[in-house]
Design an enzyme around this catalytic site. Structure first.
Site, PDB file in Angstrom:
ATOM      1  N   ARG A  16       0.838  -1.201   0.000  1.00 14.65           N
ATOM      2  CA  ARG A  16       0.000   0.000   0.000  1.00 14.65           C
ATOM      3  C   ARG A  16       0.871   1.248   0.000  1.00 14.65           C
ATOM      4  O   ARG A  16       2.028   1.227   0.421  1.00 14.65           O
ATOM      5  CB  ARG A  16      -0.937  -0.004   1.223  1.00 14.65           C
ATOM      6  N   CYS A  17       0.277   2.330  -0.448  1.00 18.42           N
ATOM      7  CA  CYS A  17       0.928   3.632  -0.548  1.00 18.42           C
ATOM      8  C   CYS A  17       1.620   3.955   0.776  1.00 18.42           C
ATOM      9  O   CYS A  17       1.014   3.762   1.831  1.00 18.42           O
ATOM     10  CB  CYS A  17      -0.120   4.687  -0.880  1.00 18.42           C
ATOM     11  N   PRO A  18       2.864   4.358   0.716  1.00 10.88           N
ATOM     12  CA  PRO A  18       3.666   4.784  -0.431  1.00 10.88           C
ATOM     13  C   PRO A  18       4.621   3.718  -0.957  1.00 10.88           C
ATOM     14  O   PRO A  18       5.451   4.009  -1.811  1.00 10.88           O
ATOM     15  CB  PRO A  18       4.468   5.949   0.143  1.00 10.88           C
ATOM     16  N   GLU A  19       4.513   2.483  -0.469  1.00  8.49           N
ATOM     17  CA  GLU A  19       5.487   1.445  -0.826  1.00  8.49           C
ATOM     18  C   GLU A  19       5.624   1.185  -2.325  1.00  8.49           C
ATOM     19  O   GLU A  19       6.758   1.079  -2.813  1.00  8.49           O
ATOM     20  CB  GLU A  19       5.177   0.145  -0.086  1.00  8.49           C
ATOM     21  N   ASP A  43      -2.946  -1.728  -5.403  1.00 12.70           N
ATOM     22  CA  ASP A  43      -3.317  -0.558  -4.604  1.00 12.70           C
ATOM     23  C   ASP A  43      -3.973   0.474  -5.521  1.00 12.70           C
ATOM     24  O   ASP A  43      -3.341   0.942  -6.471  1.00 12.70           O
ATOM     25  CB  ASP A  43      -2.072   0.037  -3.948  1.00 12.70           C
TER      26      ASP A  43
END
Length: 79
Positions: A16-19, A43
């Site tokens: 999930r953000c920001p990954e 995502d």
């Protein structure tokens, strides 16, 4: 669009953000200009984040499939 010759594939499924964008940034650094990174993500934020990343970092979003997950993005390093 014709077949795109992918240099490297990056699987960010489950992240999930920001990954996802952080991994894209890390991986695209290792490519040469003109080489292509295929990103696979689930995502929903990537539908906004990947195009923005490409514009900001001067990479080219060649194609995307974002109708339903998993989403796919073909990004060429550089313009």
């Amino acid at each position: 669009m014709s077949e795109i010759s992918v240099t490297q594939t990056l699987d960010t499924l489950g992240l999930r953000c920001p990954e996802p964008v952080m991994l894209v940034r890390k991986n695209i650094r290792h490519l040469n200009d003109g080489e292509i990174l295929l990103i696979i993500a689930d995502d929903p934020a990537t539908t906004r984040d990947i195009p923005s990343f490409c514009q900001f970092m001067d990479h080219t979003l060649l194609q995307s499939e974002v109708e339903k997950p998993p989403f796919k993005y073909w990004v060429k390093r550089g313009k």
